[in-house]
Design a protein around this motif. Structure first.
Motif, PDB file in Angstrom:
ATOM      1  N   SER A  90       1.761  -9.288  -5.232  1.00 15.42           N
ATOM      2  CA  SER A  90       2.103  -8.741  -6.076  1.00 15.42           C
ATOM      3  C   SER A  90       3.422  -7.447  -6.240  1.00 15.42           C
ATOM      4  N   ASN A  91       4.048  -6.818  -6.569  1.00 10.85           N
ATOM      5  CA  ASN A  91       4.669  -6.033  -6.356  1.00 10.85           C
ATOM      6  C   ASN A  91       4.425  -4.613  -6.576  1.00 10.85           C
ATOM      7  N   VAL A  92       3.041  -4.545  -6.608  1.00  8.31           N
ATOM      8  CA  VAL A  92       2.520  -3.298  -7.013  1.00  8.31           C
ATOM      9  C   VAL A  92       1.626  -2.547  -6.135  1.00  8.31           C
ATOM     10  N   ILE A  93       1.320  -3.832  -4.590  1.00  2.26           N
ATOM     11  CA  ILE A  93       0.849  -3.720  -3.910  1.00  2.26           C
ATOM     12  C   ILE A  93       2.411  -3.609  -3.018  1.00  2.26           C
ATOM     13  N   LEU A  94       2.673  -4.503  -2.393  1.00  8.31           N
ATOM     14  CA  LEU A  94       3.695  -4.532  -2.216  1.00  8.31           C
ATOM     15  C   LEU A  94       4.842  -2.921  -2.126  1.00  8.31           C
ATOM     16  N   LYS A  95       4.831  -2.683  -3.242  1.00  2.21           N
ATOM     17  CA  LYS A  95       5.414  -1.392  -3.133  1.00  2.21           C
ATOM     18  C   LYS A  95       5.019  -0.220  -2.514  1.00  2.21           C
ATOM     19  N   GLY A  96       2.913  -0.362  -2.829  1.00  2.00           N
ATOM     20  CA  GLY A  96       2.349   0.836  -1.900  1.00  2.00           C
ATOM     21  C   GLY A  96       2.711   0.676  -0.450  1.00  2.00           C
ATOM     22  N   ALA A  97       2.356  -0.670  -0.044  1.00  3.16           N
ATOM     23  CA  ALA A  97       2.821  -0.894   1.579  1.00  3.16           C
ATOM     24  C   ALA A  97       3.644  -0.136   1.663  1.00  3.16           C
ATOM     25  N   SER A  98       5.261  -0.642   1.963  1.00  2.00           N
ATOM     26  CA  SER A  98       6.508  -0.389   1.706  1.00  2.00           C
ATOM     27  C   SER A  98       6.643   1.012   2.032  1.00  2.00           C
ATOM     28  N   LYS A  99       6.195   1.765   1.340  1.00  2.00           N
ATOM     29  CA  LYS A  99       6.182   3.192   0.923  1.00  2.00           C
ATOM     30  C   LYS A  99       5.314   3.895   2.332  1.00  2.00           C
ATOM     31  N   TYR A 100       4.495   3.174   2.843  1.00  4.37           N
ATOM     32  CA  TYR A 100       3.218   3.515   3.395  1.00  4.37           C
ATOM     33  C   TYR A 100       4.059   2.881   4.742  1.00  4.37           C
TER      34      TYR A 100
END
Length: 295
Positions: A90-100
């Motif tokens: 989902s976008n919630v997880i992928l957003k955080g992963a992209s930031k990390y």
């Protein structure tokens, strides 16, 4: 002759003719096979952009001391794996992963604020040190990997999740252009998912069983593409040979003249091979004519 026997004879003749053509053009066939095989190998090895895949495994498991409750929790966790599969992409997880991934650092030690020294005043008016001053210390971070600028949409196309029936373990795979990048993506998404799942579902039952190692080459499959090239060379060469043979109108057998065209066979003229040093001249013709007259 029955129609079935005639058909069998035609098939036998066709197969025999095909075998003769293959034997006659075996060099050409081998050249086509080796040539296209080398082209396929060169394209797969040096032209196509390679892709690498790294995988990490996650376990869904709630710990409990009650045996009955443990079985119920296990079944619930198995059923939750499908839900987790949708959440992890989902976008919630992928957003955080992209930031990390843009700044892959982990807090090792928190920052310590500065503290003043503490004194106490004695009865005689002198001051005594009770607690020494503490200097401020910055937070300590550990860089996990190289920084990568990857958008959530790019992560969505790079990440895939594989589940097994009746299993609490599922596999998260990431595909990228380099082994290190594939490893970083897989570990980043798994880490973000583990941190966010308690907030999303109010449970803390996800464990990273094994972090992703460096990715292994998953595309292209050089051996398979080379084999396809060799097979394509065989097929193309056979098609060219067969088409060329079918378009050849040369009469090869007497049966075609008698059976197909209805002509009468009056006889055969044998092929005469003359010596290489033999020449036909007027003197030769004159000698042959005189020899016939003597006879």
């Amino acid at each position: 002759m029955s129609a079935e026997q005639q058909n069998n004879e035609e098939v036998t003749i066709d197969l025999r003719r095909l075998f003769i053509l293959i034997r006659k053009h075996i060099i050409s066939i081998l050249i086509w096979m080796i040539g296209l095989g080398l082209i396929a190998y060169g394209v797969s090895e040096y032209v196509l952009v390679p892709k690498y895949t790294a995988s990490t495994q996650l376990l869904v498991n709630r710990k409990t001391a009650d045996a009955n409750q443990a079985y119920a929790n296990q079944q619930a966790d198995i059923n939750a794996v499908t839900t987790y599969k949708d959440i992890i992409t989902s976008n919630v997880i992928l957003k955080g992963a992209s930031k990390y991934l843009a700044n892959p650092v982990t807090l090792v030690k928190k920052a310590t604020p500065a503290k003043k020294a503490v004194y106490k005043t004695n009865d005689d008016g002198t001051r005594a040190l009770v607690k020494k001053a503490v200097n401020a210390k910055p937070a300590v971070y550990k860089r996990e990997s190289k920084s990568y600028s990857i958008s959530p949409s790019e992560l969505a196309s790079a990440v895939s999740v594989t589940t097994t029936t009746s299993s609490q373990v599922f596999t998260l795979s990431a595909t990228a252009e380099t082994p290190a990048k594939a490893q970083a993506i897989a570990n980043a998404v798994a880490k973000e998912f583990k941190e966010q799942i308690p907030k999303i579902m109010d449970v803390n039952n996800v464990t990273i069983v094994a972090e992703a190692p460096k990715g292994t080459k998953s595309f292209p499959n050089v051996k398979m593409i080379t084999a396809v090239g060799v097979l394509a060379g065989l097929v193309i060469s056979l098609l060219i040979i067969i088409i060329k043979d079918l378009s050849d109108t040369t009469v090869r057998e007497d049966s075609f003249m008698t059976n197909e065209l209805g002509l009468t066979n009056l006889g055969e003229i044998a092929s005469i091979t003359m010596p290489k040093d033999w020449t036909f001249t007027a003197k030769t013709a004159e000698k042959r004519g005189s020899s016939r007259r003597r006879v």
